[in-house]
Scaffold this active site. Structure first.
Site, mmCIF file in Angstrom:
data_model
loop_
_atom_site.group_PDB
_atom_site.id
_atom_site.type_symbol
_atom_site.label_atom_id
_atom_site.label_comp_id
_atom_site.label_asym_id
_atom_site.label_seq_id
_atom_site.Cartn_x
_atom_site.Cartn_y
_atom_site.Cartn_z
ATOM 1 N N GLN A 9 4.299 -1.383 6.516
ATOM 2 C CA GLN A 9 4.975 -0.378 5.694
ATOM 3 C C GLN A 9 5.202 0.917 6.477
ATOM 4 O O GLN A 9 4.342 1.355 7.227
ATOM 5 C CB GLN A 9 4.115 -0.091 4.458
ATOM 6 C CG GLN A 9 4.927 0.348 3.262
ATOM 7 C CD GLN A 9 4.188 0.100 1.953
ATOM 8 O OE1 GLN A 9 3.446 -0.857 1.830
ATOM 9 N NE2 GLN A 9 4.396 0.940 0.970
ATOM 10 N N SER A 88 -1.108 -4.789 8.935
ATOM 11 C CA SER A 88 -1.173 -4.766 7.468
ATOM 12 C C SER A 88 -0.192 -5.780 6.881
ATOM 13 O O SER A 88 -0.337 -6.988 7.095
ATOM 14 C CB SER A 88 -0.928 -3.343 6.960
ATOM 15 O OG SER A 88 -1.176 -3.256 5.573
ATOM 16 N N ARG A 113 1.799 -9.085 -3.671
ATOM 17 C CA ARG A 113 0.960 -8.072 -3.018
ATOM 18 C C ARG A 113 1.496 -6.676 -3.295
ATOM 19 O O ARG A 113 0.743 -5.760 -3.641
ATOM 20 C CB ARG A 113 0.947 -8.344 -1.499
ATOM 21 C CG ARG A 113 0.133 -7.360 -0.662
ATOM 22 C CD ARG A 113 0.333 -7.720 0.818
ATOM 23 N NE ARG A 113 -0.604 -7.047 1.704
ATOM 24 C CZ ARG A 113 -0.351 -5.913 2.352
ATOM 25 N NH1 ARG A 113 0.811 -5.306 2.191
ATOM 26 N NH2 ARG A 113 -1.257 -5.378 3.170
ATOM 27 N N HIS A 195 -5.960 -0.174 1.978
ATOM 28 C CA HIS A 195 -7.085 -0.548 2.850
ATOM 29 C C HIS A 195 -8.336 0.292 2.568
ATOM 30 O O HIS A 195 -8.999 0.787 3.474
ATOM 31 C CB HIS A 195 -6.678 -0.471 4.325
ATOM 32 C CG HIS A 195 -5.524 -1.370 4.629
ATOM 33 N ND1 HIS A 195 -5.638 -2.738 4.679
ATOM 34 C CD2 HIS A 195 -4.210 -1.091 4.849
ATOM 35 C CE1 HIS A 195 -4.457 -3.264 4.919
ATOM 36 N NE2 HIS A 195 -3.571 -2.294 5.026
#
Length: 293
Positions: A9, A88, A113, A195
């Site tokens: 991202q 990620s 997700r 995270h």
């Protein structure tokens, strides 16, 4: 040995993927299939949307995944990875690249997700911040001493670490980090605390979808964010992918292990040039560049 790496991202840009769509019948077919799977015209947002349109998590994550994966497929026989890794979200692109996941299943997981992370972000005011110019150990210690939830989230390269957690805790940690000599400790324009333990609701939601998805034996190892070592066992890959949402992205350590295991060239597939820049900061002698069609 060629290491293919896939961005996460933040790499999105207006018009992304348009050149692939226009120049390749295979790319066009995959983009149209993606519109069907997602239930909305992501191609229209990618090609014509504003930066704000692309910033919405439910759009950003599938858009970056599609750009990376479709590019790797258009490369055809020239795409021959010896090892893969993704930052990620990029881990899902990497898992299609090494044939652990098929395109359709991976896109469905990425969409789930994104929505799960969006929901988790709405539950609590949270954020992330980039910290430059301090040793990892000092950043970790300050996070541990700060009241509230704030943790190290992305180990991007030596001297560049991202922290994540509750809004007030991150702000307080940033003040302390600056006092302790950080060159910068800057709040990032993100939707929430990725995270970090605050992603636990998203992890639970995604875990169910991952458990139901078929993972095949990969054609080459993936160096996953959670463990940083080469993984080829589908059950282990699955487990690491579930924990990824609440665990830190250990990019520095992953790249170091890839180099130790024989990587001589890093090729970034997808939008932007962030990862190749990080590879150069981890080892300035390493060859790193964007994929060429």
């Amino acid at each position: 040995m060629k290491a293919y790496i896939f961005p996460g991202q933040g790499a999105q840009f207006t018009g992304m993927g348009q050149d692939l769509y226009d120049s390749s019948p295979l790319a066009k077919e995959l983009f149209e299939k993606a519109n069907e799977i997602l239930g909305f015209e992501i191609t229209r947002i990618m090609f014509e949307g504003t930066a704000d349109d692309l910033k919405k998590t439910k759009v950003t994550q599938p858009a970056i995944f599609l750009h990376s994966v479709i590019m790797s497929k258009v490369m055809g026989n020239s795409f021959q990875p010896d090892m893969v890794a993704g930052h990620s979200l990029g881990e899902f692109s990497a898992l299609v690249a090494n044939k652990t996941l098929n395109f359709e299943d991976a896109l469905r997981l990425v969409s789930k997700r994104a929505l799960a992370m969006q929901h988790a972000c709405e539950l609590e005011e949270s954020t992330m911040a980039a910290v430059l110019g301090l040793e990892d150990e000092m950043v970790e210690a300050i996070c541990a001493d700060t009241k509230g939830i704030v943790v190290a989230a992305n180990y991007n390269c030596p001297g560049q670490l991202v922290i994540s957690g509750e809004q007030l805790a991150v702000e307080k940690a940033c003040e302390e980090l600056k006092e302790r000599g950080a060159r910068r400790a800057m709040i990032l324009p993100v939707g929430g605390a990725f995270h970090s333990p605050l992603m636990e609701p998203a992890r639970e939601e995604l875990a169910a979808a991952i458990e139901e998805t078929k993972f095949s034996n990969p054609v080459c190892p993936i160096y996953q964010n959670v463990t940083t070592f080469a993984v080829t066992d589908p059950a282990e890959i699955k487990k690491n992918l579930i924990f990824q949402l609440t665990a830190p992205v250990k990019w520095t350590q992953s790249v170091q292990n890839m180099i130790k295991d024989g990587a001589t060239e890093f090729i970034e597939v997808g939008p932007g040039k962030v990862l190749q820049g990080l590879v150069k900061k981890i080892d300035r002698n390493m060859e790193a560049h964007s994929a060429q069609l």
